[in-house]
Design an enzyme around this catalytic site. Sequence first.
Site, PDB file in Angstrom:
ATOM      1  N   ASN A 101      58.269  10.074  45.661  1.00 22.57           N
ATOM      2  CA  ASN A 101      58.695   9.554  44.361  1.00 22.57           C
ATOM      3  C   ASN A 101      60.159   9.170  44.496  1.00 22.57           C
ATOM      4  O   ASN A 101      60.804   9.491  45.492  1.00 22.57           O
ATOM      5  CB  ASN A 101      58.450  10.549  43.229  1.00 22.57           C
ATOM      6  CG  ASN A 101      59.179  11.847  43.448  1.00 22.57           C
ATOM      7  OD1 ASN A 101      60.404  11.858  43.592  1.00 22.57           O
ATOM      8  ND2 ASN A 101      58.444  12.937  43.517  1.00 22.57           N
TER       9      ASN A 101
ATOM     10  N   ASP B 243      53.556  14.167  49.413  1.00 27.95           N
ATOM     11  CA  ASP B 243      54.973  14.516  49.424  1.00 27.95           C
ATOM     12  C   ASP B 243      55.170  16.032  49.608  1.00 27.95           C
ATOM     13  O   ASP B 243      55.932  16.475  50.486  1.00 27.95           O
ATOM     14  CB  ASP B 243      55.569  14.072  48.075  1.00 27.95           C
ATOM     15  CG  ASP B 243      57.059  13.839  48.130  1.00 27.95           C
ATOM     16  OD1 ASP B 243      57.643  13.956  49.224  1.00 27.95           O
ATOM     17  OD2 ASP B 243      57.636  13.549  47.073  1.00 27.95           O
TER      18      ASP B 243
ATOM     19  N   GLY C 286      46.855   8.818  44.170  1.00 28.09           N
ATOM     20  CA  GLY C 286      46.738  10.215  43.749  1.00 28.09           C
ATOM     21  C   GLY C 286      47.285  10.394  42.347  1.00 28.09           C
ATOM     22  O   GLY C 286      46.759   9.848  41.377  1.00 28.09           O
TER      23      GLY C 286
HETATM   24  P1  ADP Z   1      50.939   8.998  44.697  1.00 23.46           P
HETATM   25  O1  ADP Z   1      51.934   9.719  43.824  1.00 23.46           O
HETATM   26  O2  ADP Z   1      51.536   7.798  45.407  1.00 23.46           O
HETATM   27  O3  ADP Z   1      49.662   8.709  43.994  1.00 23.46           O
HETATM   28  P2  ADP Z   1      49.749  11.302  46.057  1.00 23.46           P
HETATM   29  O4  ADP Z   1      50.346  12.087  47.167  1.00 23.46           O
HETATM   30  O5  ADP Z   1      49.525  11.999  44.758  1.00 23.46           O
HETATM   31  O6  ADP Z   1      50.667  10.005  45.901  1.00 23.46           O
HETATM   32  O7  ADP Z   1      48.342  10.721  46.520  1.00 23.46           O
HETATM   33  C1  ADP Z   1      48.173   9.626  47.393  1.00 23.46           C
HETATM   34  C2  ADP Z   1      46.854   9.788  48.135  1.00 23.46           C
HETATM   35  O8  ADP Z   1      47.005  10.750  49.166  1.00 23.46           O
HETATM   36  C3  ADP Z   1      45.699  10.306  47.270  1.00 23.46           C
HETATM   37  O9  ADP Z   1      44.539   9.592  47.630  1.00 23.46           O
HETATM   38  C4  ADP Z   1      45.595  11.773  47.654  1.00 23.46           C
HETATM   39  O10 ADP Z   1      44.265  12.267  47.519  1.00 23.46           O
HETATM   40  C5  ADP Z   1      45.990  11.736  49.094  1.00 23.46           C
HETATM   41  N1  ADP Z   1      46.554  12.976  49.654  1.00 23.46           N
HETATM   42  C6  ADP Z   1      47.036  14.070  49.020  1.00 23.46           C
HETATM   43  N2  ADP Z   1      47.475  14.978  49.915  1.00 23.46           N
HETATM   44  C7  ADP Z   1      47.250  14.445  51.155  1.00 23.46           C
HETATM   45  C8  ADP Z   1      47.464  14.889  52.499  1.00 23.46           C
HETATM   46  N3  ADP Z   1      48.009  16.068  52.771  1.00 23.46           N
HETATM   47  N4  ADP Z   1      47.105  14.050  53.507  1.00 23.46           N
HETATM   48  C9  ADP Z   1      46.567  12.837  53.259  1.00 23.46           C
HETATM   49  N5  ADP Z   1      46.349  12.361  52.030  1.00 23.46           N
HETATM   50  C10 ADP Z   1      46.685  13.149  50.986  1.00 23.46           C
END
Ligand code: ADP
Length: 174
Positions: A24, A34, A124
């Site tokens: 973010n 993140d 996500g």
């Molecule tokens: P954003 O805020 O950009 O939506 P997120 O981290 O919440 O970012 O989610 C982005 C994507 O990554 C989602 O599809 C989520 O399910 C996935 N995600 C979450 N944790 C992990 C991880 N440890 N490794 C790979 N993908 C992940």
Amino acid sequence: MTTITLAQGDITRQSADAIVNAANSSLLGGGGVDGAIHRRGGPAILEECRKLRASEYGGGLPTGRAVATTAGDLDARWVIHTVGPVWSPGEDRSELLASCYRASLGVADALGARTVAFPAISTGVYGWPMDDGARIAVETVRAARTSVEEVRFVLFDERAHEAFVRRLGRPHAR
Ligand code: ADP
């Protein structure tokens, strides 16, 4: 020629020259990818992020841009932080999402990274529909002019993995 590959699982378990963080704009951590990157990568990443906030990114990293730090304890040389747009039903922010992929590849090129692992940015917490997120990711990487040899999309769950498989139009190893 850039090869696109797919993997399913936790991106922090990947080995690549660069791992992209769906950050973010604060650069100071959050949930999802993140949180996982900072947890597993250790404090060195946050320390560099704080330095970026104290210098060229005092106002935070703008949406659609990308910046690199150390990868700390991850099996990578760099983490490339990029800020995806929050999904909006009333406004088309696709260009900003495409910009995340392009800007991250631009940073990877500047660093000399040959293999780059991407999560499905914005799909996500930021609420982007997975199928459309996969479309933009694949189309943008296919159209990018980059020296990166492998772009690996790392999809957290089966549903996301299937969306990318459909978009690529061919079967892929996990
Ligand atoms: P954003 O805020 O950009 O939506 P997120 O981290 O919440 O970012 O989610 C982005 C994507 O990554 C989602 O599809 C989520 O399910 C996935 N995600 C979450 N944790 C992990 C991880 N440890 N490794 C790979 N993908 C992940």
